[in-house]
Design a protein around this motif. Structure first.
Motif, PDB file in Angstrom:
ATOM      1  N   PHE A 465      87.744-105.469 -25.577  1.00 32.99           N
ATOM      2  CA  PHE A 465      88.582-104.314 -25.690  1.00 32.99           C
ATOM      3  C   PHE A 465      87.872-103.322 -25.055  1.00 32.99           C
ATOM      4  CE2 PHE A 465      91.722-106.666 -27.615  1.00 32.99           C
ATOM      5  CZ  PHE A 465      91.741-106.830 -28.961  1.00 32.99           C
ATOM      6  N   THR A 473      95.430-100.360 -23.397  1.00 32.95           N
ATOM      7  CA  THR A 473      95.377-101.548 -24.475  1.00 32.95           C
ATOM      8  C   THR A 473      95.584-102.812 -23.619  1.00 32.95           C
ATOM      9  OG1 THR A 473      97.783-101.100 -25.117  1.00 32.95           O
ATOM     10  CG2 THR A 473      95.762-100.368 -26.265  1.00 32.95           C
ATOM     11  N   VAL A 474      94.983-103.802 -24.158  1.00 28.79           N
ATOM     12  CA  VAL A 474      95.144-105.318 -23.520  1.00 28.79           C
ATOM     13  C   VAL A 474      95.447-106.408 -24.504  1.00 28.79           C
ATOM     14  CG1 VAL A 474      93.604-104.702 -21.695  1.00 28.79           C
ATOM     15  CG2 VAL A 474      92.833-105.693 -23.892  1.00 28.79           C
ATOM     16  N   ARG A 475      95.849-107.513 -24.031  1.00 28.54           N
ATOM     17  CA  ARG A 475      96.227-108.571 -24.817  1.00 28.54           C
ATOM     18  C   ARG A 475      95.068-109.721 -24.386  1.00 28.54           C
ATOM     19  NH1 ARG A 475      99.370-111.537 -28.347  1.00 28.54           N
ATOM     20  NH2 ARG A 475      99.146-113.658 -28.149  1.00 28.54           N
ATOM     21  N   VAL A 476      94.156-110.341 -25.150  1.00 32.78           N
ATOM     22  CA  VAL A 476      93.427-111.402 -24.935  1.00 32.78           C
ATOM     23  C   VAL A 476      93.684-112.514 -25.365  1.00 32.78           C
ATOM     24  CG1 VAL A 476      90.911-111.892 -25.446  1.00 32.78           C
ATOM     25  CG2 VAL A 476      91.271-109.536 -25.173  1.00 32.78           C
ATOM     26  N   TRP A 478      92.028-116.292 -25.494  1.00 31.64           N
ATOM     27  CA  TRP A 478      90.682-117.096 -25.409  1.00 31.64           C
ATOM     28  C   TRP A 478      90.894-118.336 -24.590  1.00 31.64           C
ATOM     29  CZ3 TRP A 478      86.314-114.533 -26.681  1.00 31.64           C
ATOM     30  CH2 TRP A 478      86.615-113.512 -27.585  1.00 31.64           C
ATOM     31  N   HIS A 489      98.475-104.095 -20.967  1.00 29.70           N
ATOM     32  CA  HIS A 489      99.936-103.668 -21.436  1.00 29.70           C
ATOM     33  C   HIS A 489     100.592-102.642 -20.146  1.00 29.70           C
ATOM     34  CE1 HIS A 489      99.046-105.010 -25.448  1.00 29.70           C
ATOM     35  NE2 HIS A 489      99.974-105.752 -24.966  1.00 29.70           N
TER      36      HIS A 489
ATOM     37  N   ASN B 148      87.367-114.699 -36.539  1.00 25.29           N
ATOM     38  CA  ASN B 148      87.565-113.517 -36.090  1.00 25.29           C
ATOM     39  C   ASN B 148      87.596-113.451 -34.674  1.00 25.29           C
ATOM     40  OD1 ASN B 148      87.773-112.353 -38.517  1.00 25.29           O
ATOM     41  ND2 ASN B 148      85.535-111.888 -38.816  1.00 25.29           N
ATOM     42  N   LYS B 149      86.459-114.010 -34.129  1.00 24.23           N
ATOM     43  CA  LYS B 149      86.144-113.944 -32.581  1.00 24.23           C
ATOM     44  C   LYS B 149      87.598-114.563 -31.865  1.00 24.23           C
ATOM     45  CE  LYS B 149      83.146-115.019 -29.076  1.00 24.23           C
ATOM     46  NZ  LYS B 149      81.928-115.312 -28.597  1.00 24.23           N
ATOM     47  N   SER B 151      91.021-114.766 -32.808  1.00 24.85           N
ATOM     48  CA  SER B 151      92.195-114.483 -33.011  1.00 24.85           C
ATOM     49  C   SER B 151      92.732-113.955 -31.752  1.00 24.85           C
ATOM     50  CB  SER B 151      92.482-113.734 -34.128  1.00 24.85           C
ATOM     51  OG  SER B 151      91.725-112.693 -34.127  1.00 24.85           O
ATOM     52  N   ASN B 152      93.884-114.372 -31.081  1.00 28.94           N
ATOM     53  CA  ASN B 152      94.546-113.852 -30.072  1.00 28.94           C
ATOM     54  C   ASN B 152      95.235-112.673 -30.347  1.00 28.94           C
ATOM     55  OD1 ASN B 152      93.393-115.888 -28.529  1.00 28.94           O
ATOM     56  ND2 ASN B 152      95.357-116.874 -28.150  1.00 28.94           N
ATOM     57  N   VAL B 153      94.840-111.384 -30.182  1.00 28.14           N
ATOM     58  CA  VAL B 153      95.695-110.335 -30.679  1.00 28.14           C
ATOM     59  C   VAL B 153      95.872-109.079 -29.484  1.00 28.14           C
ATOM     60  CG1 VAL B 153      95.255-110.311 -33.062  1.00 28.14           C
ATOM     61  CG2 VAL B 153      93.248-109.539 -31.914  1.00 28.14           C
ATOM     62  N   ASP B 154      96.435-108.350 -29.866  1.00 30.87           N
ATOM     63  CA  ASP B 154      96.506-106.952 -28.931  1.00 30.87           C
ATOM     64  C   ASP B 154      95.240-106.161 -29.474  1.00 30.87           C
ATOM     65  OD1 ASP B 154      99.738-107.659 -29.082  1.00 30.87           O
ATOM     66  OD2 ASP B 154      98.810-107.072 -27.112  1.00 30.87           O
ATOM     67  N   SER B 155      94.868-105.248 -28.477  1.00 35.74           N
ATOM     68  CA  SER B 155      93.585-104.489 -28.938  1.00 35.74           C
ATOM     69  C   SER B 155      94.339-103.640 -29.759  1.00 35.74           C
ATOM     70  CB  SER B 155      92.821-103.918 -27.614  1.00 35.74           C
ATOM     71  OG  SER B 155      93.889-102.866 -27.157  1.00 35.74           O
ATOM     72  N   LYS B 156      93.275-103.000 -30.506  1.00 32.21           N
ATOM     73  CA  LYS B 156      93.746-101.901 -31.499  1.00 32.21           C
ATOM     74  C   LYS B 156      92.725-100.694 -31.335  1.00 32.21           C
ATOM     75  CE  LYS B 156      94.017-103.473 -35.816  1.00 32.21           C
ATOM     76  NZ  LYS B 156      92.537-103.764 -35.891  1.00 32.21           N
ATOM     77  N   VAL B 157      92.050-100.796 -30.254  1.00 33.44           N
ATOM     78  CA  VAL B 157      91.076 -99.646 -29.771  1.00 33.44           C
ATOM     79  C   VAL B 157      92.264 -98.521 -29.242  1.00 33.44           C
ATOM     80  CG1 VAL B 157      89.452 -98.784 -28.116  1.00 33.44           C
ATOM     81  CG2 VAL B 157      89.390-101.106 -29.016  1.00 33.44           C
ATOM     82  N   CYS B 159      93.501 -95.535 -27.242  1.00 35.82           N
ATOM     83  CA  CYS B 159      93.096 -95.032 -26.236  1.00 35.82           C
ATOM     84  C   CYS B 159      93.432 -93.465 -26.242  1.00 35.82           C
ATOM     85  CB  CYS B 159      94.214 -95.599 -25.126  1.00 35.82           C
ATOM     86  SG  CYS B 159      95.730 -94.954 -25.186  1.00 35.82           S
ATOM     87  N   ASN B 161      95.499 -91.121 -25.718  1.00 38.23           N
ATOM     88  CA  ASN B 161      96.595 -90.395 -26.507  1.00 38.23           C
ATOM     89  C   ASN B 161      96.598 -91.116 -27.906  1.00 38.23           C
ATOM     90  OD1 ASN B 161      97.716 -92.670 -25.931  1.00 38.23           O
ATOM     91  ND2 ASN B 161      99.332 -91.928 -24.813  1.00 38.23           N
ATOM     92  N   GLU B 163      97.400 -93.811 -29.249  1.00 37.14           N
ATOM     93  CA  GLU B 163      98.075 -94.910 -29.357  1.00 37.14           C
ATOM     94  C   GLU B 163      97.485 -96.226 -29.927  1.00 37.14           C
ATOM     95  OE1 GLU B 163     100.583 -95.871 -26.285  1.00 37.14           O
ATOM     96  OE2 GLU B 163     102.173 -94.472 -26.669  1.00 37.14           O
ATOM     97  N   ILE B 164      97.928 -97.114 -30.843  1.00 39.13           N
ATOM     98  CA  ILE B 164      97.445 -98.178 -31.118  1.00 39.13           C
ATOM     99  C   ILE B 164      98.108 -99.334 -30.065  1.00 39.13           C
ATOM    100  CG2 ILE B 164      96.976 -99.844 -33.070  1.00 39.13           C
ATOM    101  CD1 ILE B 164      96.207 -97.084 -33.868  1.00 39.13           C
ATOM    102  N   SER B 165      98.014-100.541 -30.429  1.00 40.06           N
ATOM    103  CA  SER B 165      98.436-101.335 -29.391  1.00 40.06           C
ATOM    104  C   SER B 165     100.103-101.115 -29.133  1.00 40.06           C
ATOM    105  CB  SER B 165      98.448-102.614 -29.780  1.00 40.06           C
ATOM    106  OG  SER B 165      99.059-102.912 -31.022  1.00 40.06           O
ATOM    107  N   GLU B 166     100.603-101.366 -27.910  1.00 40.96           N
ATOM    108  CA  GLU B 166     101.976-101.038 -27.332  1.00 40.96           C
ATOM    109  C   GLU B 166     102.812-102.381 -28.142  1.00 40.96           C
ATOM    110  OE1 GLU B 166     101.201 -98.940 -23.192  1.00 40.96           O
ATOM    111  OE2 GLU B 166     103.152-100.240 -23.569  1.00 40.96           O
TER     112      GLU B 166
END
Lengths: 582, 582
Positions: A465, A473-476, A478, A489, B148-149, B151-157, B159, B161, B163-166
């Motif tokens: 991330f 934001t991105v989707r990962v 693996w 995104h 944890n490593k 899980s395919n998820v959208d980022s929650k970092v 940005c 402005n 926003e969380i993940s779109e």
């Protein structure tokens, strides 16, 4: 209606007639497992060809154990559908011995799931209807012919002192024991069944049955072998006294059939495959829900082995299923996409039973189950096929309402409004390619906003991330311990990524390439390893149905279609099946 | 006593005590299949190493589904055995999701056979006790750590402005729908459960559950995720209102565990493997019947993966089963061989219940099944284990009668008379090597009278008989369309075969070589292909039991053995386990 070995024949007799009258056919299957994981695990970036490969390699060893067939027949006079739903239990042959004894895979969680839904495994195994696909049928025929050649027996060629085959020393005691029993058997006379039984039965091993045939029979030419049935660990041999020696040839069991009990007829073996053959020959519209696995299993298990090549698979499917619709494709496409938040079968039906959707009345034929809203039957193949058919009706009616001012419920199979959905099979998880296109080229969306990234083993999600944070934001996804696909995104930022990320700016041990570069390098590797290997290929198998061309741009037209000319307002592109998000 | 998930814990608690008191333990298992055929089909000429290879490659993907454990405890005062027989239903884990979801093979005929014997598959799948072998346990631990490593998820970092993940556009409708439900949920107040429910539950996909967690929760910090249970095709998410925001951290389900419902404990996973561990650690004599498959499955499924190398397999078996007897080896060896024509388990017991054999009385412990001669239970693992134990008792008593003038029934485990049978495992079909020798070198009989023959595809059995007719009768074992092993019944003729059969005398397209020449050329081929391949080998795994040396010439001595010194007449060689026919 549950169909098992006991009522299969009578159902089969009536099926031709049912299919002839049918408006459309809904199908669903239950399997012993979904996917064997590992390299066959599904990815949200699979192309249709890659997805097919994963299904072929990772799913085809599992077995269909229940086949739901729901036949909908539109009664025009009363504008209602008559429904007949069959729930076939299918299980491989279990008493063909060496001719055919299928080995198959199961996934523990799948079996457990079926069990919690009330699936009866004991019924399946004891009463399931057997079947063979065409290749298996050919192999069985061949084995039947070769049976004589391959029996491992001692020679019966008399040697110079007229002995037949020798009895191994460890069997001498047993043979003497049987001789003694047979002697008593022949000496007994009279009408008392207890003292003078008509038949004699004994347990022995396969080897012992051969020895008995060779040695005991030579001493008692009037001994007739009635049968030799295989049991666990051996045989049960039944013998009787021949009425007279001249009847011996006529009455005797053919030595060559020992130790098998009956001589099988190849015609009896096709079993449930006959039903599938009738369905595929009917030319009727076939509907399923999220049906890629269903199709692959049905084709491979009951028709012909699945081909390695994806294009060949498309041609094969079009041949056996010239008109097929996947209701999950319909439900996830405009105009339905915005009205139906959850396209799983159960929630889908629930939503379609309410406004703005309209349902045509369905009447269950006599002696058939009328499920109503019997969601207790969920995940029974017959019920799920029925629900799928209901969904198709409601979806089609809605399209009719959209395009025709005063729309009466029309039969699904007559509606050209659903033609754009023909031959499109849902692809799970892949947002930019939501379906396979059987009747033409597949969707090829731009994947410029997707990158293939490698990194050290210690990296976690937040590290990736962080690497991409400046691009949004991105989707990962693996692909291993040290690699992943990263999807932006904000697609518009894709042009900045590679210039921003190069050898001098990337952390040590990382690399970033475009999706296109990754795919090209993968194809190069595959091509060079294929050139290095010596490949033996079977000649293409002849299909047993009408020939369809998978590259034809014309969609197959329904047999009884209504032309669009009566309504100039109709604009098919309004709901053209599309993968665009916007 | 049937043991399933429901009573497993209580049985496990008592087992240590039972095993401590036991005189000996009989075992038997039922599997989902026997052999996958093809190149793994058993041959009557298999060497022990070849047979092990075929079992390893052809049988180990099948599964033990029932484990019979029959504990015999000798009560010296009354000269009787007390018996407790357990019938464990075992089935892989079904609710561990991606942590462990076993795929296994089944053979249609094996399942059918079990079903006809009354095996309850529904009970198996719903109630079977799960298990893990040591390697699987390690993998599960590793996966739990890595969860944890991966899980395919959208980022929650966030940005710039904030926003969380779109939310993907096709999910916007769904998220709005859930927001609306949650708003209503939070607005409802009061004691009426219908109007103000304590919890809110909804169906969604895994992706949607992630989106809900990210987006809905940010709007409603007091929303607590109670659970997210995986269902077919998605999740059921349950949420409630937190009592107060300060309880959020304490009450909230760990995000990382979504969508799995519970956090698993590795200790709960070993299940039935615990029972096997206790058996192997007990050091007690273990008896089975024709038990090679049983041993391989038990070791591989509940202990550790089977090794590739045969010698390593012998060492492993000796480690886990330091004292093991196969009653089929006993029954097919002198002095029993001549008294017992049929060594299959059922007929064997029948014969052992009559003179000249003697049985020690067996008393069933309270609450346990007393099978008596309940042959209706045949092929239930518990019953078959019980029968095996009974056979061992009768066979041992007979040896005692042979060697001791006035013999009282002695406990099996105290009898040195059975020591020659330790660590010998029956080999089906191979007449000249009837058993594997785990504790030393295997039998290597002369095979000078066996030849490897090739011939044209058109040849049938009688052609081969004819070719060898001058040397007497033969046995033919096919190895393919154009090859077979031919065994002379008259061994003494072997020296004439090769001189009589050479290029000038043999028909066109035929060849005959000695068995030895054939084996040597096969070894050459294997050695050269092994040299060409790059082999990656794992370091040898440490065994978890005491170290046994497979080449030791000393047989493992029973823990409480009586020495032979009291009876000088005893001559062990009289019944030395031998493969000689004469």
């Amino acid at each position: 209606m549950d169909v098992t070995k006991s009522n299969f024949r009578s159902v089969l007799e009536g099926i031709d007639d049912e299919l002839e009258k049918a408006s459309f056919i809904a199908i669903d299957t239950e399997f012993t497992g979904l996917n064997d994981g590992g390299s066959n695990k599904l990815s949200s970036l699979d192309t249709p060809a890659e997805r097919y490969k994963k299904v072929l390699n990772g799913s085809s060893e599992f077995l269909v154990v229940q086949f739901g067939l729901s036949i909908f027949t539109f009664e025009k006079k009363v504008s209602k559908y008559v429904n007949k739903t069959y729930n076939f239990y299918v299980f491989p042959h279990t008493s063909m011995g060496g001719l055919c004894d299928k080995k198959f895979m199961s996934q523990a969680s799948s079996l457990s799931f079926l069990a919690t839904q009330g699936f009866d495994f004991n019924k399946l195994i004891k009463e399931g209807i057997p079947y063979l696909n065409l290749l298996e049928e050919e192999k069985v025929k061949l084995k039947l012919e070769k049976r004589n050649k391959f029996s491992n027996v001692d020679s019966k060629v008399p040697c110079h002192n007229n002995e037949i085959s020798e009895i191994p020393p460890d069997q001498k005691g047993y043979v003497d024991h049987i001789v003694s029993k047979v002697t008593t058997f022949f000496e007994s006379n009279g009408n008392d069944e207890e003292k003078s039984p008509a038949i004699l039965e004994f347990q022995c091993s396969s080897l012992q049955s051969e020895l008995i045939f060779s040695h005991v029979r030579t001493r008692y030419p009037n001994l007739l072998f009635v049968s030799a049935k295989k049991t666990c660990g051996g045989c049960t041999v039944t013998v009787k006294k021949a009425a007279s020696s001249c009847n011996l040839e006529k009455e005797s069991v053919d030595k060559k059939s020992l130790p098998a009990a009956e001589k099988p007829r190849i015609e009896d073996y096709m079993g449930f495959s006959e039903v599938v053959r009738k369905i595929t020959n009917s030319g009727k519209l076939v509907v399923g829900h999220n049906m890629l696995l269903d199709l692959c299993h049905i084709l491979g298990q009951f028709c012909e082995p699945l081909p390695e090549d994806y294009e060949e698979f498309k041609a094969m499917t079009n041949t056996f299923f010239p008109r097929v619709i996947d209701t999950k494709v319909m439900a996830t496409t405009k105009p339905f996409r915005d009205l139906l938040p959850n396209s799983a079968l159960g929630p889908l039906l629930k939503a379609l039973l309410k406004a703005p959707f309209r349902n045509t009345e369905i009447v269950t034929a006599k002696d058939f189950p009328s499920y109503k809203d019997d969601s207790l039957k969920e995940h029974e193949a017959g019920y799920d096929a029925f629900v799928t058919g209901r969904c198709l009706i409601a979806l089609t009616n809605y399209l009719g309402k959209l395009f025709y001012a005063s729309h009466k419920a029309a039969a699904v199979h007559e509606s050209s409004l659903i033609a754009p959905f023909y031959q499109k099979i849902y692809m799970m998880m892949v947002t930019d390619i939501p379906y396979m296109t059987l009747s033409g080229p597949d969707l090829e969306p731009s994947r410029e906003h997707i990158f293939y990234v490698t990194f050290p083993k210690s990296w976690k999600l937040h590290d990736i991330f962080h690497l991409f944070s400046v691009h949004g934001t991105v989707r990962v996804d693996w692909t291993g311990d040290t690699s992943a696909f990263v999807t932006l995104h904000r697609k518009e930022n894709c042009h900045f990524v590679l210039s921003a990320m190069n050898e001098s700016t990337l952390p040590v041990g990382c690399s970033v390439i475009s999706y296109e570069t990754y795919v090209n390098s993968k194809h190069k590797n595959v091509a060079s390893s294929q050139a290095a290997e010596v490949q033996e290929q079977e000649p293409p198998r002849k299909r047993s149905g009408p020939v369809m061309h998978s590259n034809s741009s014309a969609l197959p037209s329904p047999k009884k279609s209504r032309r669009d000319s009566e309504n100039p307002k109709l604009n098919k592109t309004q709901f053209a099946v599309s993968a665009d998000w916007d």
